[in-house]
Motif scaffolding. Structure first.
Motif, PDB file in Angstrom:
ATOM      1  N   UNK A   1      49.035  59.150  56.907  1.00  0.00           N
ATOM      2  CA  UNK A   1      50.493  58.773  56.906  1.00  0.00           C
ATOM      3  C   UNK A   1      51.138  60.322  57.276  1.00  0.00           C
ATOM      4  N   UNK A   2      50.772  61.154  56.884  1.00  0.00           N
ATOM      5  CA  UNK A   2      51.221  62.817  57.306  1.00  0.00           C
ATOM      6  C   UNK A   2      51.220  62.995  58.774  1.00  0.00           C
ATOM      7  N   UNK A   3      50.090  62.567  59.485  1.00  0.00           N
ATOM      8  CA  UNK A   3      49.772  62.681  60.970  1.00  0.00           C
ATOM      9  C   UNK A   3      50.720  61.505  61.533  1.00  0.00           C
ATOM     10  N   UNK A   4      51.017  60.419  61.138  1.00  0.00           N
ATOM     11  CA  UNK A   4      51.980  59.661  61.749  1.00  0.00           C
ATOM     12  C   UNK A   4      53.482  60.045  61.704  1.00  0.00           C
ATOM     13  N   UNK A   5      53.857  60.696  60.542  1.00  0.00           N
ATOM     14  CA  UNK A   5      55.076  61.059  60.660  1.00  0.00           C
ATOM     15  C   UNK A   5      55.354  62.366  61.589  1.00  0.00           C
ATOM     16  N   UNK A   6      54.203  63.090  61.592  1.00  0.00           N
ATOM     17  CA  UNK A   6      54.175  64.438  62.327  1.00  0.00           C
ATOM     18  C   UNK A   6      54.268  64.016  63.993  1.00  0.00           C
ATOM     19  N   UNK A   7      53.513  62.930  64.266  1.00  0.00           N
ATOM     20  CA  UNK A   7      53.688  62.272  65.661  1.00  0.00           C
ATOM     21  C   UNK A   7      55.099  61.738  65.860  1.00  0.00           C
ATOM     22  N   UNK A   8      55.710  61.365  64.958  1.00  0.00           N
ATOM     23  CA  UNK A   8      57.061  60.589  64.967  1.00  0.00           C
ATOM     24  C   UNK A   8      58.106  61.911  65.498  1.00  0.00           C
ATOM     25  N   UNK A   9      57.769  63.023  64.724  1.00  0.00           N
ATOM     26  CA  UNK A   9      58.622  64.079  64.824  1.00  0.00           C
ATOM     27  C   UNK A   9      58.577  64.774  66.338  1.00  0.00           C
ATOM     28  N   UNK A  10      57.271  64.973  66.542  1.00  0.00           N
ATOM     29  CA  UNK A  10      56.965  65.294  67.949  1.00  0.00           C
ATOM     30  C   UNK A  10      57.402  64.411  69.079  1.00  0.00           C
ATOM     31  N   UNK A  11      57.580  63.168  69.065  1.00  0.00           N
ATOM     32  CA  UNK A  11      58.004  62.324  70.022  1.00  0.00           C
ATOM     33  C   UNK A  11      59.445  62.118  70.099  1.00  0.00           C
ATOM     34  N   UNK A  12      60.329  62.486  68.904  1.00  0.00           N
ATOM     35  CA  UNK A  12      61.639  62.325  68.967  1.00  0.00           C
ATOM     36  C   UNK A  12      62.702  63.010  69.996  1.00  0.00           C
ATOM     37  N   UNK A  13      62.135  64.035  70.526  1.00  0.00           N
ATOM     38  CA  UNK A  13      62.787  64.793  71.685  1.00  0.00           C
ATOM     39  C   UNK A  13      62.536  63.842  72.955  1.00  0.00           C
ATOM     40  N   UNK A  14      61.338  63.264  73.148  1.00  0.00           N
ATOM     41  CA  UNK A  14      60.985  62.432  74.236  1.00  0.00           C
ATOM     42  C   UNK A  14      61.670  61.127  74.288  1.00  0.00           C
ATOM     43  N   UNK A  15      61.898  60.663  73.076  1.00  0.00           N
ATOM     44  CA  UNK A  15      62.684  59.310  73.007  1.00  0.00           C
ATOM     45  C   UNK A  15      64.062  59.622  73.258  1.00  0.00           C
ATOM     46  N   UNK A  16      64.545  60.823  72.877  1.00  0.00           N
ATOM     47  CA  UNK A  16      65.842  60.969  72.927  1.00  0.00           C
ATOM     48  C   UNK A  16      66.258  61.125  74.537  1.00  0.00           C
TER      49      UNK A  16
END
Length: 273
Positions: free
Chosen positions: A19-34
């Motif tokens: 679950x922690x890895x999932x949220x880390x990946x979400x945070x890392x991908x936010x700039x790409x999505x933006x």
């Protein structure tokens, strides 16, 4: 015969790490999505984004059949949990038509909008505006759009009646509607009982159920993701059926026809060994 994985401290710790890895990946991908423009590129990237979740949650996908190449294409399916939001884009590409309330959810609403989700206000007073929005949006995209005509998730014991108002845009249009029946199994392919499905794998509001077992507790969307990680995941089997002839039908007839197709196939498959 498989059963629900026993929950213990080791499974819980493992799920917490995932679950922690999932949220880390979400945070890392936010700039790409933006940075991605909303459209085909962002919809394609949703497959990448959602695949991370499925791998970490232990979700397997099996698909029987193929989607039509016709565009515009609306794909309809039964709806058991939030994992359809991840499995459908990974299996087929495309995006969703969702309820307006979801647009205001923190972070989730923004990401969904970026991924091409069309938010529709289902209140009767907004029906005309919703119809125009869907017709205009669906006619422009070159990827499938997914719709859950039940209007909510269920406990998996049955397929809820389809809301006919959701098919306003199909009448007198060139939109092809293709039905799918989706059901859950244990990872090794054995059936999940209605009781286990409702208690552990479905994500729903008990008050919305017309029949079948209920869950002893309600979980939030992310609480359900964590619970599935603890259990070790499951298999999603998707059966794609040919688009039925709907020309000349009104929205009520369309809803009834599609519901019978999906419900009959779902009930046939869900307990089949």
């Amino acid at each position: 015969m498989s059963g629900v994985r026993r929950q213990n401290i080791f499974n819980t710790i493992g799920a917490a790490i995932k679950f922690a890895i999932f949220w880390l990946l979400v945070v890392l991908q936010l700039p790409i999505i933006f940075l991605l423009p909303r459209g085909r590129a962002s919809v394609w990237y949703m497959k990448v984004f959602m695949r991370f979740l499925l791998v970490l949650a232990g979700i397997k996908i099996t698909v029987h059949g193929k989607l039509s190449k016709h565009r515009p294409l609306m794909v309809i399916s039964n709806h058991i949990s939030i994992f359809e939001i991840a499995t459908f884009p990974v299996a087929f590409g495309g995006s969703f038509i969702a309820k307006k309330e979801m647009e205001s959810w923190p972070l989730v609403g923004w990401v969904a909008k970026k991924f091409g989700v069309i938010f529709v206000d289902r209140r009767p007073s907004h029906a005309k505006d919703a119809l125009m929005l869907v017709q205009e949006s669906v006619s422009k995209v070159q990827y499938p759009m997914f719709l859950f005509p039940e209007g909510t998730t269920t406990n998996g014991a049955y397929v809820k009646q389809f809301k006919s108002t959701l098919f306003n845009f199909v009448e007198n249009s060139d939109v092809v509607v293709q039905p799918m029946a989706m059901h859950y199994r244990f990872r090794d392919g054995t059936p999940i009982s209605d009781e286990d499905l409702a208690e552990h794998f479905a994500y729903f509001n008990n008050s919305n159920q017309d029949m079948g077992p209920t869950c002893s507790r309600e979980r939030s969307a992310f609480g359900q993701v964590f619970h599935i990680m603890v259990l070790g995941g499951f298999r999603v089997e998707i059966t794609v059926m040919p688009p039925p002839p709907l020309a000349g039908m009104d929205r009520k007839q369309i809803a009834e026809t599609l519901h019978k197709i999906v419900s009959d196939k779902y009930m046939e498959l869900k307990n089949k060994n």
